[in-house]
Design a protein around this motif. Sequence first.
Motif, mmCIF file in Angstrom:
data_model
loop_
_atom_site.group_PDB
_atom_site.id
_atom_site.type_symbol
_atom_site.label_atom_id
_atom_site.label_comp_id
_atom_site.label_asym_id
_atom_site.label_seq_id
_atom_site.Cartn_x
_atom_site.Cartn_y
_atom_site.Cartn_z
ATOM 1 N N VAL A 18 23.374 -10.260 82.503
ATOM 2 C CA VAL A 18 22.353 -10.021 83.693
ATOM 3 C C VAL A 18 21.359 -9.134 83.061
ATOM 4 C CG1 VAL A 18 22.036 -9.470 86.100
ATOM 5 C CG2 VAL A 18 23.862 -10.995 85.329
ATOM 6 N N MET A 27 20.790 -6.250 94.785
ATOM 7 C CA MET A 27 21.895 -6.985 94.465
ATOM 8 C C MET A 27 23.246 -5.905 94.364
ATOM 9 S SD MET A 27 21.311 -9.951 91.759
ATOM 10 C CE MET A 27 20.075 -11.329 92.014
ATOM 11 N N VAL A 31 26.900 -6.825 89.302
ATOM 12 C CA VAL A 31 26.205 -8.058 89.051
ATOM 13 C C VAL A 31 25.631 -7.403 87.551
ATOM 14 C CG1 VAL A 31 23.990 -9.281 89.043
ATOM 15 C CG2 VAL A 31 25.430 -8.644 91.100
ATOM 16 N N ARG A 43 25.940 -17.704 84.694
ATOM 17 C CA ARG A 43 25.056 -18.321 85.653
ATOM 18 C C ARG A 43 25.807 -18.711 86.973
ATOM 19 N NH1 ARG A 43 20.209 -18.196 83.261
ATOM 20 N NH2 ARG A 43 20.199 -18.641 81.202
ATOM 21 N N HIS A 45 28.035 -17.262 88.710
ATOM 22 C CA HIS A 45 28.383 -15.944 89.573
ATOM 23 C C HIS A 45 27.215 -16.381 90.868
ATOM 24 C CE1 HIS A 45 30.878 -14.612 86.306
ATOM 25 N NE2 HIS A 45 31.589 -13.840 87.247
ATOM 26 N N GLN A 46 26.192 -17.046 90.427
ATOM 27 C CA GLN A 46 25.115 -17.335 91.622
ATOM 28 C C GLN A 46 25.933 -17.842 92.794
ATOM 29 O OE1 GLN A 46 21.571 -18.005 88.590
ATOM 30 N NE2 GLN A 46 22.572 -19.975 89.348
ATOM 31 N N LEU A 49 26.953 -15.045 94.884
ATOM 32 C CA LEU A 49 25.866 -14.324 95.824
ATOM 33 C C LEU A 49 25.103 -15.296 96.671
ATOM 34 C CD1 LEU A 49 24.776 -11.998 93.212
ATOM 35 C CD2 LEU A 49 26.184 -11.311 94.885
ATOM 36 N N ARG A 51 22.337 -16.714 95.593
ATOM 37 C CA ARG A 51 21.078 -16.857 95.199
ATOM 38 C C ARG A 51 21.214 -16.819 93.597
ATOM 39 N NH1 ARG A 51 19.085 -10.734 96.146
ATOM 40 N NH2 ARG A 51 17.666 -11.297 94.574
ATOM 41 N N GLU A 52 19.892 -16.877 92.931
ATOM 42 C CA GLU A 52 19.915 -16.981 91.520
ATOM 43 C C GLU A 52 20.022 -15.747 91.060
ATOM 44 O OE1 GLU A 52 16.645 -18.378 87.981
ATOM 45 O OE2 GLU A 52 16.688 -19.229 90.078
ATOM 46 N N ILE A 53 20.744 -15.399 89.926
ATOM 47 C CA ILE A 53 21.050 -14.209 89.087
ATOM 48 C C ILE A 53 20.126 -14.272 87.869
ATOM 49 C CG2 ILE A 53 22.679 -13.019 87.898
ATOM 50 C CD1 ILE A 53 24.782 -14.103 89.651
#
Length: 113
Positions: A18, A27, A31, A43, A45-46, A49, A51-53
């Motif tokens: 990230v 965030m 993250v 990816r 982990h999106q 959350l 939402r997109e990381i």
Amino acid sequence: LQAALCARSAPAVPFYAVSPAAAGDDMPSWVTEIGSLRSDHARGHQGILGREIPVEQIEVECLGFEDLVSRHGGVMDVLVVDAEGADVDLLATLPLDRLRPRVIVFEAKHEIS
């Protein structure tokens, strides 16, 4: 040491992390600690959350167990592995006939392939 631990040493392999600059202030601080040799894991982990990381690909040196140990004194007493989903696969490459850590700690919560 800034290198990835891999089954075999290589001068450069893709690593997915990230971007601290792209993560933004909204965030959680953890993250920017996400990183993996597997883009799907980084990816993934999106979903946590919702939402997109912003994951970017960078090149890192990759060291096998034997090269890592030879660079740092030739002895491995304790091995701690947190390879973001690749722990079991990575540990399968540990040459236990030559390297005998007294303690091995690894994360076992990820799906084993």
